[in-house]
Scaffold this motif. Structure first.
Motif, PDB file in Angstrom:
ATOM      1  N   GLU A 114      -5.878   2.561   2.652  1.00  0.00           N
ATOM      2  CA  GLU A 114      -6.789   2.882   1.233  1.00  0.00           C
ATOM      3  C   GLU A 114      -7.303   2.083   0.149  1.00  0.00           C
ATOM      4  O   GLU A 114      -8.341   2.256  -0.164  1.00  0.00           O
ATOM      5  CB  GLU A 114      -5.780   4.194   0.465  1.00  0.00           C
ATOM      6  CG  GLU A 114      -6.178   4.648  -0.582  1.00  0.00           C
ATOM      7  CD  GLU A 114      -5.118   5.449  -1.549  1.00  0.00           C
ATOM      8  OE1 GLU A 114      -5.541   5.640  -2.830  1.00  0.00           O
ATOM      9  OE2 GLU A 114      -4.067   5.691  -0.971  1.00  0.00           O
ATOM     10  N   LEU A 115      -6.573   1.001   0.079  1.00  0.00           N
ATOM     11  CA  LEU A 115      -6.755   0.044  -0.892  1.00  0.00           C
ATOM     12  C   LEU A 115      -7.277  -1.418  -0.712  1.00  0.00           C
ATOM     13  O   LEU A 115      -8.002  -2.089  -1.685  1.00  0.00           O
ATOM     14  CB  LEU A 115      -5.505   0.047  -1.913  1.00  0.00           C
ATOM     15  CG  LEU A 115      -5.111   1.360  -2.586  1.00  0.00           C
ATOM     16  CD1 LEU A 115      -3.725   1.314  -3.009  1.00  0.00           C
ATOM     17  CD2 LEU A 115      -6.008   1.879  -3.637  1.00  0.00           C
ATOM     18  N   PHE A 173      -1.069  -5.407   0.730  1.00  0.00           N
ATOM     19  CA  PHE A 173      -0.209  -3.970   0.752  1.00  0.00           C
ATOM     20  C   PHE A 173       0.339  -3.837   2.227  1.00  0.00           C
ATOM     21  O   PHE A 173      -0.159  -3.985   3.129  1.00  0.00           O
ATOM     22  CB  PHE A 173      -1.173  -2.891   0.537  1.00  0.00           C
ATOM     23  CG  PHE A 173      -2.236  -2.965  -0.658  1.00  0.00           C
ATOM     24  CD1 PHE A 173      -1.461  -2.279  -1.770  1.00  0.00           C
ATOM     25  CD2 PHE A 173      -3.314  -3.378  -0.879  1.00  0.00           C
ATOM     26  CE1 PHE A 173      -2.232  -2.193  -3.207  1.00  0.00           C
ATOM     27  CE2 PHE A 173      -4.094  -3.247  -2.052  1.00  0.00           C
ATOM     28  CZ  PHE A 173      -3.462  -2.860  -3.198  1.00  0.00           C
ATOM     29  N   SER A 179      -1.321  -0.786  -6.983  1.00  0.00           N
ATOM     30  CA  SER A 179      -2.367  -0.039  -6.385  1.00  0.00           C
ATOM     31  C   SER A 179      -3.524   0.047  -7.556  1.00  0.00           C
ATOM     32  O   SER A 179      -4.639   0.244  -7.081  1.00  0.00           O
ATOM     33  CB  SER A 179      -1.964   1.595  -6.316  1.00  0.00           C
ATOM     34  OG  SER A 179      -1.428   2.120  -7.647  1.00  0.00           O
ATOM     35  N   ARG A 201       2.211   8.901  -7.348  1.00  0.00           N
ATOM     36  CA  ARG A 201       2.241   8.334  -6.011  1.00  0.00           C
ATOM     37  C   ARG A 201       3.875   8.426  -5.345  1.00  0.00           C
ATOM     38  O   ARG A 201       3.688   8.708  -4.181  1.00  0.00           O
ATOM     39  CB  ARG A 201       1.878   6.779  -5.719  1.00  0.00           C
ATOM     40  CG  ARG A 201       0.167   6.542  -5.960  1.00  0.00           C
ATOM     41  CD  ARG A 201       0.024   5.261  -5.644  1.00  0.00           C
ATOM     42  NE  ARG A 201      -1.385   4.938  -5.622  1.00  0.00           N
ATOM     43  CZ  ARG A 201      -2.290   5.131  -4.785  1.00  0.00           C
ATOM     44  NH1 ARG A 201      -1.841   5.888  -3.653  1.00  0.00           N
ATOM     45  NH2 ARG A 201      -3.483   4.962  -4.871  1.00  0.00           N
ATOM     46  N   LEU A 218      -1.492   2.682   2.337  1.00  0.00           N
ATOM     47  CA  LEU A 218      -2.164   2.220   1.076  1.00  0.00           C
ATOM     48  C   LEU A 218      -2.715   1.028   1.413  1.00  0.00           C
ATOM     49  O   LEU A 218      -3.886   0.677   1.080  1.00  0.00           O
ATOM     50  CB  LEU A 218      -0.798   1.748   0.150  1.00  0.00           C
ATOM     51  CG  LEU A 218      -0.079   3.026  -0.389  1.00  0.00           C
ATOM     52  CD1 LEU A 218       1.013   2.457  -1.599  1.00  0.00           C
ATOM     53  CD2 LEU A 218      -1.127   3.815  -0.913  1.00  0.00           C
ATOM     54  N   ARG A 219      -2.480  -0.002   2.615  1.00  0.00           N
ATOM     55  CA  ARG A 219      -3.342  -0.772   2.929  1.00  0.00           C
ATOM     56  C   ARG A 219      -4.607  -0.199   3.294  1.00  0.00           C
ATOM     57  O   ARG A 219      -5.906  -0.885   2.949  1.00  0.00           O
ATOM     58  CB  ARG A 219      -2.603  -1.710   4.073  1.00  0.00           C
ATOM     59  CG  ARG A 219      -3.676  -2.908   4.365  1.00  0.00           C
ATOM     60  CD  ARG A 219      -2.845  -3.579   5.810  1.00  0.00           C
ATOM     61  NE  ARG A 219      -1.515  -3.825   5.691  1.00  0.00           N
ATOM     62  CZ  ARG A 219      -0.665  -3.566   6.442  1.00  0.00           C
ATOM     63  NH1 ARG A 219      -0.896  -2.979   7.633  1.00  0.00           N
ATOM     64  NH2 ARG A 219       0.778  -3.849   6.108  1.00  0.00           N
ATOM     65  N   ASP A 229       3.959  -1.746  -3.287  1.00  0.00           N
ATOM     66  CA  ASP A 229       2.176  -1.430  -3.128  1.00  0.00           C
ATOM     67  C   ASP A 229       1.806  -0.506  -4.257  1.00  0.00           C
ATOM     68  O   ASP A 229       0.871  -0.299  -4.630  1.00  0.00           O
ATOM     69  CB  ASP A 229       2.357  -0.676  -1.915  1.00  0.00           C
ATOM     70  CG  ASP A 229       2.098  -1.631  -0.704  1.00  0.00           C
ATOM     71  OD1 ASP A 229       2.117  -2.836  -0.895  1.00  0.00           O
ATOM     72  OD2 ASP A 229       2.162  -1.134   0.609  1.00  0.00           O
ATOM     73  N   ALA A 230       2.508   0.521  -4.619  1.00  0.00           N
ATOM     74  CA  ALA A 230       2.338   1.633  -5.499  1.00  0.00           C
ATOM     75  C   ALA A 230       1.960   0.793  -7.039  1.00  0.00           C
ATOM     76  O   ALA A 230       1.132   0.983  -7.639  1.00  0.00           O
ATOM     77  CB  ALA A 230       3.179   2.685  -5.821  1.00  0.00           C
TER      78      ALA A 230
END
Length: 212
Positions: A191-192, A183, A137, A52, A188-189, A133-134
């Motif tokens: 996405e996840l 996130f 994840s 990432r 990333l928010r 965030d990573a």
């Protein structure tokens, strides 16, 4: 491991010209991450994070990648000083490097911030926010991967009986689920976040039913 070792040397070659020192350190880190007590906090976790951060648009990618390598260098599920000790290990290696002292301290700061992902973070520190965030994840991973993670974490706490682990784990999950923002980086928010909240609720429900 061969690919990870190559990535380590690419990252550190310009910082630590002494190849023997670099090789000794990657061997030491590899042994730590492959300890028999580890099930989630392993080299696979490091590889996932590197995948990432190596492709992210970061202000100081070297510092963030070093933080990835060291953030779980020390991991004892029954201790609360893992992050501080991991940061100290990073600094011990980096004192032999050409990395500026302020950037060495920055590596340590990023590592120490992983101690509690629910604590307030500097809103404009993009590298720190992406790194955190990573690290989280896995929460938004596909369902099967999330359950594998949840079981691996339980194995790392295998010395803790269910009677104690269940309420402790449930509290951690509930605190994350209650956080208005899981996130902090928009990408990333998007996405996840939704998947992470589903996964967290599903694990809470599982513990309420008696266990995984």
């Amino acid at each position: 491991m061969t690919d990870l070792a190559a990535r380590w040397h690419r990252l550190t070659a310009s910082l630590v010209p002494d190849a023997a020192r670099r090789e000794a350190e990657i061997q030491r880190l590899s042994a730590a991450y492959q300890a028999p007590t580890r099930h989630y906090h392993t080299l696979q976790h490091i590889e996932n994070l590197l995948d990432r951060v190596e492709t992210a648009d970061l202000q100081d990618p070297v510092v963030v990648q070093l933080a990835v390598w060291y953030h779980d260098a020390v991991y004892n599920a029954l201790k609360s000083d893992n992050e501080a000790r991991s940061a100290a290990e990073a600094l011990a290696f980096l004192q032999h490097s050409d990395l500026e002292p302020t950037r060495q301290q920055r590596v340590a700061l990023l590592i120490e911030r992983t101690a509690d992902h629910t604590q307030p973070q500097p809103p404009n520190d993009a590298d720190l926010l992406f790194f955190l965030d990573a690290d989280l994840s896995i929460l938004g991973a596909p369902e099967a991967d999330y359950w594998a993670y949840a079981r691996q974490v339980r194995q790392e706490y295998r010395l803790v009986p269910d009677l104690l682990y269940r309420p402790g784990r449930r509290k951690v999950l509930a605190n994350m689920l209650a956080a208005p923002v899981l996130f902090r980086t928009p990408a990333l928010r998007a996405e996840l976040d939704a998947a992470a909240r589903r996964n967290l609720q599903a694990e809470i429900d599982a513990w309420d039913r008696g266990g995984l």
